[in-house]
Design a protein around this motif. Sequence first.
Motif, PDB file in Angstrom:
ATOM      1  N   SER A 154       0.857  -1.185   0.000  1.00 55.25           N
ATOM      2  CA  SER A 154       0.000   0.000   0.000  1.00 55.25           C
ATOM      3  C   SER A 154       0.891   1.232   0.000  1.00 55.25           C
ATOM      4  N   SER A 191       4.930   3.002  -2.539  1.00 51.04           N
ATOM      5  CA  SER A 191       4.496   2.006  -1.561  1.00 51.04           C
ATOM      6  C   SER A 191       5.343   2.085  -0.294  1.00 51.04           C
ATOM      7  N   ASP A 255      -7.292   1.559  -3.719  1.00 43.66           N
ATOM      8  CA  ASP A 255      -6.126   1.740  -4.582  1.00 43.66           C
ATOM      9  C   ASP A 255      -5.938   3.224  -4.870  1.00 43.66           C
ATOM     10  N   GLU A 258      -5.871   5.077  -8.383  1.00 43.65           N
ATOM     11  CA  GLU A 258      -7.070   5.530  -9.083  1.00 43.65           C
ATOM     12  C   GLU A 258      -7.231   7.047  -9.016  1.00 43.65           C
TER      13      GLU A 258
END
Length: 304
Positions: A154, A191, A255, A258
């Motif tokens: 993430s 990330s 996510d 996006e």
Amino acid sequence: MRVLVTGATGNVGRLVTKGLVDAGVKVRALTRNPARAQLPDDVDVMAGDLTQPDTVRPALADVDRMYLFPEASTAREVVALAARAGVRRVVVLSSGAVTGGYDTTFHLPVERAVEESGLEWTHVRPGEFAANKLSLWGPSIRAERVVRDANPDSGWFPVHEQDIADVALAALLEDGHVGKVYDVNGPSLISLRDQVRAIAAAIGEEIRFEELSPVEARKVYLAQGGFAAEAADFLLGFTDYAGNPADPEEAADFDPAELGPLPTAEVVTGRPARTFAQWARDHAADFREPAGANGDRGLHAADA
């Protein structure tokens, strides 16, 4: 011109103070503990606490512009004092969560208090502070060269605190920013795993990422104390921005790619936003020091 910087010893406030001094502006710095401020010698450092507006009043004398650290509980009182003292322009350190509609109780009330005061205003809304990683990961990196966290793939768009300060400085010193809202993010999605790699490259040593479940990571954060403990539930998805219960799995499913590119300081400064790798290099020494030598830097911006 004289500018009052509230939260002057924080990650952003300290840089705003330095930038004003470098620009030849008279600076008054408000902090709860002047003896520990460690600001430039030519800064007029005064004691004051935004949660106690009467202590702010003396610092407002002969001030033209103010950089305002967000304290919702007393924002209207502080802004009213500023207006009566003759302050003409206020630049607010706000949050990108206001733009997203998540923040209605922390930063939004400060913005509204300033807007409704009749003073000139600019809101600076940073996203995730890269500096949070000093508080979250600094202790374990310094002690063990390891990061223990959940969801390594993430990520977000962490912003260098200097970019935030540069936008605030432009709004304080230049024309053309009154009535503007500036969202300030890092230039790219990165990330957690790649953030650790960037820090490792900056210090020239391997750092291991130990992946935990959100529940396990929460235990680590709580045991660490400080900002890590305070922010654990929100950062790991157990609560939403307002503190309401949430599902960590739903947070992990989101996510951010996006969203596409997010606004950066370049809109204001004309210079490319600083990357997370640049931030890591700028703070390499903070991650190399033995645990306890530097202490945690804290979340956002400041000691108000």
